[in-house]
Design a protein around this motif. Structure first.
Motif, PDB file in Angstrom:
ATOM      1  N   TYR A 180       8.983  -1.588  16.086  1.00 32.72           N
ATOM      2  CA  TYR A 180       8.291  -0.764  15.084  1.00 32.72           C
ATOM      3  C   TYR A 180       7.055  -1.533  14.662  1.00 32.72           C
ATOM      4  N   MET A 181       6.041  -0.825  14.253  1.00 34.48           N
ATOM      5  CA  MET A 181       4.798  -1.475  13.845  1.00 34.48           C
ATOM      6  C   MET A 181       4.330  -0.819  12.544  1.00 34.48           C
ATOM      7  N   LEU A 182       4.120  -1.659  11.548  1.00 39.61           N
ATOM      8  CA  LEU A 182       3.798  -1.154  10.215  1.00 39.61           C
ATOM      9  C   LEU A 182       2.566  -1.854   9.670  1.00 39.61           C
ATOM     10  N   GLU A 183       1.926  -1.228   8.704  1.00 41.76           N
ATOM     11  CA  GLU A 183       0.926  -1.977   7.944  1.00 41.76           C
ATOM     12  C   GLU A 183       1.238  -1.800   6.470  1.00 41.76           C
ATOM     13  N   LEU A 184       0.964  -2.847   5.725  1.00 38.20           N
ATOM     14  CA  LEU A 184       1.127  -2.787   4.285  1.00 38.20           C
ATOM     15  C   LEU A 184      -0.279  -2.753   3.710  1.00 38.20           C
ATOM     16  N   TYR A 185      -0.668  -1.576   3.213  1.00 34.87           N
ATOM     17  CA  TYR A 185      -2.029  -1.384   2.721  1.00 34.87           C
ATOM     18  C   TYR A 185      -1.954  -0.886   1.282  1.00 34.87           C
TER      19      TYR A 185
ATOM     20  N   LEU B  78       2.591   2.699  11.765  1.00 29.16           N
ATOM     21  CA  LEU B  78       1.403   2.732  12.629  1.00 29.16           C
ATOM     22  C   LEU B  78       1.632   3.523  13.917  1.00 29.16           C
ATOM     23  N   PHE B  79       2.866   3.986  14.142  1.00 24.17           N
ATOM     24  CA  PHE B  79       3.073   4.884  15.286  1.00 24.17           C
ATOM     25  C   PHE B  79       2.666   6.313  14.924  1.00 24.17           C
ATOM     26  N   VAL B  80       2.367   6.522  13.639  1.00 25.64           N
ATOM     27  CA  VAL B  80       1.921   7.842  13.212  1.00 25.64           C
ATOM     28  C   VAL B  80       0.429   7.754  12.921  1.00 25.64           C
ATOM     29  N   SER B  81      -0.385   8.530  13.608  1.00 25.05           N
ATOM     30  CA  SER B  81      -1.842   8.470  13.406  1.00 25.05           C
ATOM     31  C   SER B  81      -2.189   9.119  12.078  1.00 25.05           C
ATOM     32  N   PRO B  82      -3.373   8.817  11.485  1.00 27.36           N
ATOM     33  CA  PRO B  82      -3.749   9.478  10.236  1.00 27.36           C
ATOM     34  C   PRO B  82      -3.714  11.003  10.383  1.00 27.36           C
ATOM     35  N   ALA B  83      -4.095  11.526  11.583  1.00 22.88           N
ATOM     36  CA  ALA B  83      -4.077  12.975  11.797  1.00 22.88           C
ATOM     37  C   ALA B  83      -2.636  13.494  11.781  1.00 22.88           C
TER      38      ALA B  83
ATOM     39  N   PHE C 259       1.361  -1.306  21.053  1.00 20.94           N
ATOM     40  CA  PHE C 259       0.649  -2.174  20.119  1.00 20.94           C
ATOM     41  C   PHE C 259      -0.803  -1.696  19.935  1.00 20.94           C
ATOM     42  N   GLN C 260      -1.436  -1.326  21.035  1.00 22.43           N
ATOM     43  CA  GLN C 260      -2.829  -0.857  20.936  1.00 22.43           C
ATOM     44  C   GLN C 260      -2.921   0.455  20.161  1.00 22.43           C
ATOM     45  N   GLN C 261      -1.923   1.310  20.398  1.00 23.05           N
ATOM     46  CA  GLN C 261      -1.868   2.578  19.665  1.00 23.05           C
ATOM     47  C   GLN C 261      -1.750   2.282  18.160  1.00 23.05           C
ATOM     48  N   ALA C 262      -0.887   1.318  17.824  1.00 26.86           N
ATOM     49  CA  ALA C 262      -0.682   0.955  16.420  1.00 26.86           C
ATOM     50  C   ALA C 262      -1.968   0.380  15.816  1.00 26.86           C
ATOM     51  N   CYS C 263      -2.642  -0.506  16.563  1.00 25.62           N
ATOM     52  CA  CYS C 263      -3.867  -1.140  16.035  1.00 25.62           C
ATOM     53  C   CYS C 263      -4.949  -0.098  15.768  1.00 25.62           C
ATOM     54  N   ALA C 264      -4.986   0.938  16.608  1.00 21.48           N
ATOM     55  CA  ALA C 264      -6.011   1.972  16.443  1.00 21.48           C
ATOM     56  C   ALA C 264      -5.796   2.743  15.137  1.00 21.48           C
TER      57      ALA C 264
ATOM     58  N   GLU D 233     -14.751  -6.140  11.025  1.00 15.52           N
ATOM     59  CA  GLU D 233     -13.628  -6.712  11.755  1.00 15.52           C
ATOM     60  C   GLU D 233     -12.513  -7.156  10.812  1.00 15.52           C
ATOM     61  N   SER D 234     -12.849  -7.297   9.534  1.00 14.03           N
ATOM     62  CA  SER D 234     -11.912  -7.888   8.594  1.00 14.03           C
ATOM     63  C   SER D 234     -10.681  -6.996   8.367  1.00 14.03           C
ATOM     64  N   SER D 235      -9.490  -7.607   8.435  1.00 12.39           N
ATOM     65  CA  SER D 235      -8.267  -6.837   8.214  1.00 12.39           C
ATOM     66  C   SER D 235      -8.042  -6.707   6.719  1.00 12.39           C
ATOM     67  N   ARG D 236      -7.881  -5.479   6.242  1.00  8.88           N
ATOM     68  CA  ARG D 236      -7.648  -5.276   4.816  1.00  8.88           C
ATOM     69  C   ARG D 236      -6.194  -4.901   4.553  1.00  8.88           C
ATOM     70  N   SER D 237      -5.373  -5.038   5.586  1.00  4.50           N
ATOM     71  CA  SER D 237      -3.958  -4.730   5.418  1.00  4.50           C
ATOM     72  C   SER D 237      -3.158  -5.810   6.156  1.00  4.50           C
ATOM     73  N   HIS D 238      -1.874  -5.904   5.826  1.00  2.19           N
ATOM     74  CA  HIS D 238      -1.000  -6.811   6.562  1.00  2.19           C
ATOM     75  C   HIS D 238      -0.411  -6.026   7.736  1.00  2.19           C
ATOM     76  N   LEU D 239      -0.475  -6.587   8.926  1.00  2.00           N
ATOM     77  CA  LEU D 239       0.098  -5.939  10.114  1.00  2.00           C
ATOM     78  C   LEU D 239       1.466  -6.559  10.404  1.00  2.00           C
ATOM     79  N   ILE D 240       2.485  -5.708  10.522  1.00  2.44           N
ATOM     80  CA  ILE D 240       3.846  -6.207  10.756  1.00  2.44           C
ATOM     81  C   ILE D 240       4.382  -5.607  12.060  1.00  2.44           C
ATOM     82  N   VAL D 241       4.643  -6.457  13.037  1.00  3.91           N
ATOM     83  CA  VAL D 241       5.184  -5.994  14.313  1.00  3.91           C
ATOM     84  C   VAL D 241       6.616  -6.520  14.429  1.00  3.91           C
ATOM     85  N   GLY D 242       7.563  -5.608  14.529  1.00  4.85           N
ATOM     86  CA  GLY D 242       8.975  -6.015  14.656  1.00  4.85           C
ATOM     87  C   GLY D 242       9.480  -5.660  16.054  1.00  4.85           C
TER      88      GLY D 242
END
Ligand code: ATP
Length: 350
Positions: free
Chosen positions: A142-147, A154-159, A205-210, A221-230
């Motif tokens: 699973y891939m999450l961000e804490l924002y 992050l497997f769910v796109s904003p759309a 992972f690339q899908q999640a980063c996008a 380039e600066s990350s404004r969230s914490h990226l968590i990859v489990g």
């Protein structure tokens, strides 16, 4: 060292802190190289830092100089093995904005210098291939961000998120940190996807980063969230049928910096909110690490979502320790003492 003690010794050490010094950038060199370098490596375990109050020395489990390669760093973390042996391992990068966290954890944009995350994906599947005659493996992630104090899948796109909200009458899909009856903390509502090769895991992972948030101001380039990859690795022994599940958590934390530095008027409010939220969670993480290092009876995990996530690692560590009887603990302490004093410990493949 006795192989069977390897994970236990690592487990008892709980936290290992490495320091990586980033090379000076071209801009910094153009300014003044002597002034630009404020951190100096003294030996493999210590650095000095120029501060406004003079020079200070800091100790680490290992120090990597600016010349260290991504390969050197990955090799020395060697915690992937523990995750594959059924342990819970967490590796995260902590530091100021621009100090090299994303470079270390993810790599460069050109993908010429891969970081710990893609190297771990490779190592997991290399191991699986080598051991496929003895074990059956299942890898899921699973891939999450804490924002802004909100966990986002992050497997769910904003759309996709907007669509889901429309379907559920404006209700946002929530990922929450929960604890089950055994005291194990998990991310409820987060999608878990299976991967059967390095390429598949990297594509996820690339899908999640996008789908990640990036800076409202500063540099893009600066990350404004914490990226968590489990990453969960389940292995079933083909001889006796026993199953064990290990987990590797890889975290690229957002950079800490003063809110005042984050500029650009249009985005000022958003930027301040981001910076406050980042600094609050990092400060909670600092408190947890201090309490663990000092072995205090109370560890303040509940102060932020970031540290609530860490309780999972701690809960498992406690269980692992409970399963070790007192004689073994005494033996382990002896092994640790010997290792600390530089003595070798006898080889034994039990
Ligand atoms: N060890 C290194 N070798 C070469 N370049 C590096 C190294 N570490 C960092 N850099 C470069 O320095 C810049 C800043 O690094 P990076 O983006 O990783 O910082 P960060 O700590 O993740 O920042 P933020 O918190 O703002 O996201 C990038 O251009 C990166 O490629």
């Amino acid at each position: 060292m006795r192989k069977k003690y390897y994970n236990m010794v690592e487990d008892m050490k709980k936290i290992r802190v490495f320091c990586r010094i980033r090379p000076v950038s071209r801009t910094e060199v153009a300014q003044d190289q002597d002034e630009a370098i404020v951190v100096k490596k003294i030996d493999d375990f210590s650095v000095t830092v120029e501060t406004s109050r003079g020079q200070r020395e800091f100790q680490f489990d290992k120090v990597f100089s600016a010349a260290a390669s991504q390969e050197d760093l990955f090799h020395d973390t060697h915690l992937i093995q523990s995750a594959l042996d059924g342990y819970n391992v967490c590796i995260f990068a902590y530091g100021q904005t621009g100090s090299g966290k994303t470079f270390t954890m993810v790599g460069d944009k050109e993908q010429k210098n891969l970081g710990i995350m893609p190297r771990s994906f490779n190592a997991i599947f290399d191991f699986i291939q080598e051991n496929s005659s003895k074990f059956d493996f299942k890898v899921s992630a699973y891939m999450l961000e804490l924002y802004n104090d909100r966990l986002q899948d992050l497997f769910v796109s904003p759309a996709g998120e907007a669509h889901a909200q429309a379907q559920s009458h404006g209700q946002a899909r929530r990922v929450e940190i929960k604890r089950n009856k055994k005291g194990v903390v998990f991310a409820q509502g987060a999608e878990t996807k299976e991967a059967s090769s390095t390429q598949e895991l990297y594509a996820l992972f690339q899908q999640a980063c996008a789908n990640r948030h990036i800076s409202a101001t500063m540099n893009l380039e600066s990350s404004r969230s914490h990226l968590i990859v489990g990453i969960m690795v389940e292995s079933r022994n083909l001889t006796n049928g026993s199953v064990s599940t290990g987990k590797l958590s890889l975290v690229d934390l957002a950079g800490s910096e003063r809110a005042a530095k984050t500029g650009a008027k249009d985005h000022q409010l958003k930027s301040l909110q981001e910076a406050n939220s980042i600094n609050k969670s990092l400060s909670a993480l600092g408190d947890v690490i201090s309490a663990l290092s000092a072995e205090l009876p109370h560890v303040p995990y509940r102060n932020s979502k970031l540290t609530q996530y860490a309780t999972r690692v701690k809960a498992i560590t406690n269980n692992a320790q409970r399963n070790v009887d007192s004689k073994e603990i005494a033996q382990l302490k002896e092994v640790i003492m010997k290792l600390r004093s530089g003595q070798t410990v006898e080889e034994d493949d039990d």
